[in-house]
Design a protein around this motif. Structure first.
Motif, mmCIF file in Angstrom:
data_model
loop_
_atom_site.group_PDB
_atom_site.id
_atom_site.type_symbol
_atom_site.label_atom_id
_atom_site.label_comp_id
_atom_site.label_asym_id
_atom_site.label_seq_id
_atom_site.Cartn_x
_atom_site.Cartn_y
_atom_site.Cartn_z
ATOM 1 N N GLU A 293 -4.155 3.216 -15.380
ATOM 2 C CA GLU A 293 -3.328 2.797 -16.525
ATOM 3 C C GLU A 293 -1.851 3.086 -16.279
ATOM 4 O OE1 GLU A 293 -5.153 4.754 -19.862
ATOM 5 O OE2 GLU A 293 -6.980 3.531 -19.699
ATOM 6 N N LEU A 294 -1.555 4.245 -15.694
ATOM 7 C CA LEU A 294 -0.160 4.573 -15.378
ATOM 8 C C LEU A 294 0.413 3.609 -14.341
ATOM 9 C CD1 LEU A 294 -0.375 8.471 -15.292
ATOM 10 C CD2 LEU A 294 0.918 7.089 -16.926
ATOM 11 N N LEU A 295 -0.386 3.277 -13.332
ATOM 12 C CA LEU A 295 0.056 2.305 -12.327
ATOM 13 C C LEU A 295 0.314 0.955 -12.981
ATOM 14 C CD1 LEU A 295 -2.332 3.221 -9.377
ATOM 15 C CD2 LEU A 295 0.154 3.460 -9.385
ATOM 16 N N ALA A 296 -0.606 0.524 -13.845
ATOM 17 C CA ALA A 296 -0.460 -0.770 -14.523
ATOM 18 C C ALA A 296 0.801 -0.787 -15.389
ATOM 19 C CB ALA A 296 -1.697 -1.074 -15.358
ATOM 20 N N SER A 297 1.110 0.346 -16.027
ATOM 21 C CA SER A 297 2.319 0.408 -16.862
ATOM 22 C C SER A 297 3.588 0.276 -16.030
ATOM 23 C CB SER A 297 2.351 1.704 -17.674
ATOM 24 O OG SER A 297 2.666 2.811 -16.845
ATOM 25 N N ARG A 298 3.470 0.530 -14.727
ATOM 26 C CA ARG A 298 4.595 0.372 -13.796
ATOM 27 C C ARG A 298 4.527 -0.953 -13.055
ATOM 28 N NH1 ARG A 298 7.306 4.777 -11.674
ATOM 29 N NH2 ARG A 298 7.498 6.449 -13.158
ATOM 30 N N GLY A 299 3.590 -1.829 -13.482
ATOM 31 C CA GLY A 299 3.483 -3.153 -12.885
ATOM 32 C C GLY A 299 2.650 -3.220 -11.628
ATOM 33 N N VAL A 300 1.896 -2.163 -11.336
ATOM 34 C CA VAL A 300 1.072 -2.133 -10.129
ATOM 35 C C VAL A 300 -0.390 -2.251 -10.553
ATOM 36 C CG1 VAL A 300 0.355 -0.770 -8.133
ATOM 37 C CG2 VAL A 300 2.738 -0.713 -8.899
ATOM 38 N N LYS B 50 0.834 -1.199 0.000
ATOM 39 C CA LYS B 50 0.000 0.000 0.000
ATOM 40 C C LYS B 50 0.869 1.249 0.000
ATOM 41 C CE LYS B 50 -3.313 2.392 2.989
ATOM 42 N NZ LYS B 50 -4.095 2.272 4.218
ATOM 43 N N THR B 51 1.875 1.280 0.871
ATOM 44 C CA THR B 51 2.756 2.441 0.962
ATOM 45 C C THR B 51 3.503 2.645 -0.350
ATOM 46 O OG1 THR B 51 2.997 2.126 3.333
ATOM 47 C CG2 THR B 51 4.655 3.483 2.253
ATOM 48 N N ASP B 52 4.007 1.565 -0.934
ATOM 49 C CA ASP B 52 4.710 1.670 -2.216
ATOM 50 C C ASP B 52 3.782 2.187 -3.310
ATOM 51 O OD1 ASP B 52 7.036 0.710 -1.055
ATOM 52 O OD2 ASP B 52 6.659 -1.360 -1.651
ATOM 53 N N ARG B 53 2.567 1.699 -3.331
ATOM 54 C CA ARG B 53 1.584 2.137 -4.333
ATOM 55 C C ARG B 53 1.283 3.624 -4.147
ATOM 56 N NH1 ARG B 53 -2.278 -1.103 -3.064
ATOM 57 N NH2 ARG B 53 -3.418 0.389 -1.796
ATOM 58 N N GLN B 54 1.098 4.045 -2.899
ATOM 59 C CA GLN B 54 0.790 5.446 -2.647
ATOM 60 C C GLN B 54 1.975 6.350 -2.992
ATOM 61 O OE1 GLN B 54 -0.776 5.572 1.374
ATOM 62 N NE2 GLN B 54 -2.805 4.946 0.681
ATOM 63 N N LYS B 55 3.189 5.890 -2.723
ATOM 64 C CA LYS B 55 4.367 6.669 -3.118
ATOM 65 C C LYS B 55 4.414 6.816 -4.631
ATOM 66 C CE LYS B 55 7.844 6.422 0.393
ATOM 67 N NZ LYS B 55 9.251 6.379 0.623
ATOM 68 N N LEU B 56 4.105 5.735 -5.336
ATOM 69 C CA LEU B 56 4.112 5.771 -6.793
ATOM 70 C C LEU B 56 3.030 6.721 -7.312
ATOM 71 C CD1 LEU B 56 5.189 4.829 -9.504
ATOM 72 C CD2 LEU B 56 3.725 2.801 -9.307
#
Length: 165
Positions: A26-33, A2-8
């Motif tokens: 979509e941007l998160l998915a492009s980073r593998g999240v 969660k913390t990593d996702r929020q930082k991203l």
């Protein structure tokens, strides 16, 4: 996670104009999240993200610290996610943040009401904390590193390393 996702999320919105949750997904998915829209919505709420005007529309941004008010927990959460490094130089502490988030972290620092803290100056991605003396600056720097970056002091690190061996 969660913390990593929020930082991203904070990193993505600080580097480009993101106007919709779908675009952010979509941007998160492009980073593998991968996450659901509901999870993203909760993250947006937890990070106090708001839609801000920008050329050609709106974009997500961090709610101005003045609007967050005195909710220290929210400011601490933002400060933890946005802070990249904390260093002392004499009686000054320099905090580097993600672009556009220095004011929120500076507001958190102001709310600390630290005895030796004379004042703070926040730019786009850098905050200067002016402390009365070098010794107090070193102590506060250690405390901020632990609080915001999760770093333990050198004594605690050595003790933890010795315990692992």
């Amino acid at each position: 996670m969660k913390t990593d996702r929020q930082k991203l999320i904070l990193e993505l919105i600080s580097r480009q104009n993101v106007g919709t949750q779908q675009q952010l997904l979509e941007l998160l998915a492009s980073r593998g999240v991968r996450c659901t829209q509901a999870t993203l919505s909760r993250d947006i709420h937890a990070l106090n993200l708001v839609k801000l005007p920008c050329p050609g529309g709106v974009r997500y941004g961090v709610e101005p610290a003045s609007a967050v008010g005195s909710d220290a927990r929210k400011l601490l959460n933002i400060a933890r996610l946005a802070s990249l490094s904390i260093d002392a130089a004499g009686n000054i502490i320099v905090i580097k943040t993600m672009p556009g988030l220095a004011h929120a972290v500076g507001s958190f620092a102001d709310k600390l009401e630290e005895q030796g803290l004379v004042g703070t100056i926040a730019g786009n991605d850098t905050i200067l904390l002016i402390i009365k003396d070098s010794a107090s600056a070193q102590a506060l720097c250690r405390d901020l590193r632990e609080l915001l970056l999760g770093e333990k002091g050198i004594v605690e690190k050595r003790a933890a390393e010795a315990a692992e061996q």
